[in-house]
Design an enzyme around this catalytic site. Structure first.
Site: not given
Ligand code: 5RP
Length: 219
Positions: A28-29, A31, A81-83, A103
């Site tokens: 989610t997010g 990225t 997933d992103g971080a 997640e």
């Molecule tokens: C969502 C997350 C996302 O991976 C994290 O917040 C990074 O977000 P982005 O890709 O918008 O920088 O953990 O719960």
């Protein structure tokens, strides 16, 4: 090159890990959204996706990528997933988007975790980004007091409810020198659903987008 371009570059690079007949766990997010858009181009290759949030499920469906229930599938080959922060040990802070619990569940059900981010997320020590903790609403104050005892300053994420109907406390002031220990300690507080530390189950591969290309770190 903007930060978003670098997120996109990391997301595109994650396509290299997608193989025929895979079921792909999707984070989610912003990225992860770039990854979903890239995945749409190869959707004929995969059997479907498991979403880590309602928002992700909606975006996958818009691309006509089949969204599967985790209960109906076995182990997933891969999770992407992103971080919010990452170290070279591939320990992560996640949950900036509030989807940390789902997640962590989908990561747990996946063989390989590919983390995608822009290089600004790489830090020597986790903790500058406030650590998200999902809590059962009636436990909010109690959990907050326990987090203060651990050295943090919890703040309620206002106007936000998770997909699971819970609250998020964002904990600042932590210098997380031992992420494994802190993950265990916070998860043991009654009323905590999940802490957004991914240390016991770190990423297996970290792809960072930068102005000079993508860098890949592996466990
Ligand atoms: C969502 C997350 C996302 O991976 C994290 O917040 C990074 O977000 P982005 O890709 O918008 O920088 O953990 O719960």
């Amino acid at each position: 090159m903007t930060q978003d371009d670098m997120k996109k570059a990391a997301a595109e690079a994650a396509l290299d890990y997608i193989d025929f007949e895979m079921i792909v766990g999707v984070g989610t997010g912003s990225t992860a959204n770039h990854f979903i858009d890239a995945l749409a181009r190869v959707k004929g290759k995969i059997d479907g996706a498991v979403a880590s949030s309602v928002a992700t499920a909606e975006r996958l469906k818009k691309h006509n990528i089949p969204v599967l229930d985790l209960n109906d599938v076995g182990q997933l080959a891969i999770y992407v997933d992103g971080a919010d922060e990452a170290t070279k040990h591939l320990h992560l802070i996640k949950g900036g988007g509030g989807a940390l619990t789902r997640e962590k569940i989908v990561v747990g059900a996946s063989e390989k975790f590919i983390c995608i981010a822009d290089y600004t997320k790489l830090v020597p020590v986790l903790g500058k980004f406030p650590l998200p903790v999902e809590v059962i609403p009636m436990a909010r104050s109690f959990v907050g007091r326990q987090l203060v005892k651990l050295g943090g300053q919890p703040a309620l994420r206002t106007g936000f409810t998770t997909d699971n109907g819970n609250l998020i406390l964002d904990v600042s002031g932590l210098e997380i020198l031992n992420p494994l220990e802190l993950e265990t300690l916070i998860n043991q507080i009654p009323g905590v659903v999940t802490v957004g530390l991914f240390a016991h189950r770190p990423a297996d591969v970290l792809i960072l987008g930068s102005e000079t290309g993508t860098q890949v770190y592996t466990a």
